[in-house]
Design a protein around this motif. Structure first.
Motif, short mmCIF file in Angstrom:
data_model
loop_
_atom_site.label_atom_id
_atom_site.label_comp_id
_atom_site.label_asym_id
_atom_site.label_seq_id
_atom_site.Cartn_x
_atom_site.Cartn_y
_atom_site.Cartn_z
N ILE A 30 0.82 -1.22 0.00
CA ILE A 30 0.00 0.00 0.00
C ILE A 30 0.86 1.27 0.00
CG2 ILE A 30 -1.71 1.35 1.29
CD1 ILE A 30 -3.06 -1.25 2.06
N PRO A 31 1.89 1.40 0.88
CA PRO A 31 2.76 2.58 0.77
C PRO A 31 3.39 2.72 -0.60
CG PRO A 31 3.13 1.48 2.86
CD PRO A 31 2.25 0.58 2.06
N LEU A 32 3.75 1.59 -1.22
CA LEU A 32 4.36 1.64 -2.55
C LEU A 32 3.37 2.16 -3.58
CD1 LEU A 32 6.79 0.95 -4.36
CD2 LEU A 32 5.83 -1.35 -4.61
N LEU A 33 2.13 1.67 -3.54
CA LEU A 33 1.12 2.12 -4.50
C LEU A 33 0.78 3.60 -4.30
CD1 LEU A 33 -1.31 -0.96 -4.53
CD2 LEU A 33 0.36 -0.29 -6.28
N ALA A 37 1.38 6.50 -7.16
CA ALA A 37 0.28 7.35 -7.61
C ALA A 37 0.60 8.82 -7.41
CB ALA A 37 -1.00 6.98 -6.87
N VAL A 38 1.10 9.18 -6.23
CA VAL A 38 1.36 10.58 -5.92
C VAL A 38 2.52 11.13 -6.74
CG1 VAL A 38 2.12 12.17 -4.12
CG2 VAL A 38 0.37 10.48 -3.62
N PHE A 39 3.61 10.38 -6.82
CA PHE A 39 4.75 10.86 -7.58
C PHE A 39 4.52 10.83 -9.08
CE2 PHE A 39 7.19 10.69 -3.69
CZ PHE A 39 8.09 11.73 -3.87
N GLY A 40 3.75 9.83 -9.54
CA GLY A 40 3.40 9.82 -10.96
C GLY A 40 2.60 11.07 -11.33
N GLY A 41 1.62 11.40 -10.48
CA GLY A 41 0.85 12.63 -10.70
C GLY A 41 1.69 13.87 -10.54
N GLY A 42 2.61 13.85 -9.57
CA GLY A 42 3.48 15.01 -9.35
C GLY A 42 4.39 15.28 -10.52
N ILE A 43 4.96 14.22 -11.09
CA ILE A 43 5.85 14.39 -12.25
C ILE A 43 5.06 14.94 -13.43
CG2 ILE A 43 7.24 13.13 -13.94
CD1 ILE A 43 8.01 11.23 -11.63
N TRP A 44 3.86 14.42 -13.64
CA TRP A 44 3.04 14.88 -14.76
C TRP A 44 2.66 16.36 -14.59
CZ3 TRP A 44 -2.08 16.61 -15.23
CH2 TRP A 44 -2.54 16.73 -16.53
N VAL A 219 13.11 5.52 -9.16
CA VAL A 219 13.70 5.13 -7.88
C VAL A 219 12.87 5.69 -6.74
CG1 VAL A 219 15.73 5.36 -6.38
CG2 VAL A 219 16.02 4.92 -8.82
N ASN A 220 12.33 6.92 -6.94
CA ASN A 220 11.57 7.55 -5.85
C ASN A 220 10.30 6.79 -5.49
OD1 ASN A 220 9.80 8.32 -7.94
ND2 ASN A 220 10.74 10.34 -8.12
N PHE A 221 9.87 5.86 -6.35
CA PHE A 221 8.67 5.09 -6.03
C PHE A 221 8.87 4.22 -4.79
CE2 PHE A 221 7.37 5.13 -10.79
CZ PHE A 221 6.87 6.42 -10.64
N ILE A 222 10.08 3.71 -4.59
CA ILE A 222 10.32 2.81 -3.45
C ILE A 222 10.91 3.54 -2.25
CG2 ILE A 222 10.69 0.85 -5.00
CD1 ILE A 222 13.71 1.07 -4.20
N VAL A 223 11.15 4.85 -2.38
CA VAL A 223 11.84 5.57 -1.31
C VAL A 223 11.04 5.58 -0.03
CG1 VAL A 223 12.59 7.87 -0.55
CG2 VAL A 223 13.31 7.00 -2.77
#
Length: 246
Positions: A30-33, A37-44, A219-223
């Motif tokens: 759950i933390p990974l998902l 989601a948050v970083f994917g949206g943030g990058i976009w 990489v930031n996805f697993i941080v």
């Protein structure tokens, strides 16, 4: 481990390896998902906002000042990256806070072989959800209030300002992630800050490594889950002794 930046960095890197241990993977999901989601949206959003900003600049800068654009590009790019990744780290941690607390509890049990007080479990997680979110909001307000002067310095004072901003970010990330294992043992936010200040170099090493990894796409996805695991290891091996004397 001695209290130095290298030791703090090593705790963060060991957190990545700890995630692969049997019995912990399901608490990482759950933390990974949430982070993806948050970083994917943030990058976009960051890319779209940066493109719009640069198009506005190109439309309003006179031709004889066009060379300035090439100087501003890297400055704005760094600014967007810093603001987006820092802001979305706070948001991701707020959303995943209850699950990060559970991850820290399970990671500590895996490291020590001993339960952390009452086994948290999903039922206890739901009961403590309001208190957990309240703590996250307090941390968020603390981060926002202190970020304003450092952010201004980052834009106004060359070299020194960005360095101070990076150090502030490192400190805040250490506070953010160390809160999960320390909070599981009943430490309040003020006690956490006092404990980490007594291991300042260790804390900055952990936070600086976390900040650097957060700025690397994918990489930031697993941080986030790795930092929770690393902070838990740091608590077990070092910080709990300091907290007992604080």
């Amino acid at each position: 481990m001695p209290s130095n930046p290298a030791s703090g960095a090593l705790y963060m890197l060991r957190g990545i390896r700890l995630l692969m241990r049997p019995g912990l993977k399901r608490y990482v999901l759950i933390p990974l998902l949430v982070n993806i989601a948050v970083f994917g949206g943030g990058i976009w959003l960051g890319a779209a906002g940066f493109e719009h900003l640069m198009s506005q600049m190109q439309a309003n800068i006179p031709n004889w000042l066009a060379w300035v654009e090439w100087l501003l590009w890297p400055l704005f790019l760094v600014a967007v990256l810093v603001i987006v990744f820092y802001s979305f780290t706070l948001v991701a941690n707020l959303l995943a806070a209850p699950f990060n607390g559970l991850l820290a509890e399970k990671a500590e049990r895996l490291i020590t072989g001993q339960p952390v007080g009452d086994d948290m479990g999903w039922a206890k997680l739901l009961r403590e959800l309001p208190a957990t979110l309240g703590d996250e909001v307090r941390k968020l307000l603390y981060a926002v209030l202190w970020s304003l002067p450092f952010l201004i310095l980052a834009f106004v004072v060359p070299v020194i300002g960005p360095l101070l901003w990076f150090l502030f970010t490192a400190w805040m990330l250490t506070l953010e992630y160390a809160d999960f294992p320390m909070g599981n043992h009943g430490l309040k936010f003020r006690q956490m800050r006092a404990t980490l200040r007594r291991r300042r170099l260790l804390s900055f090493g952990f936070g600086a490594t976390t900040a650097a990894l957060t700025a690397i796409p994918v990489v930031n996805f697993i941080v986030m889950p790795a930092a929770v695991a690393g902070a838990t290891l740091m608590w077990v091996r070092d910080l709990h002794k300091v907290a007992a004397d604080t």
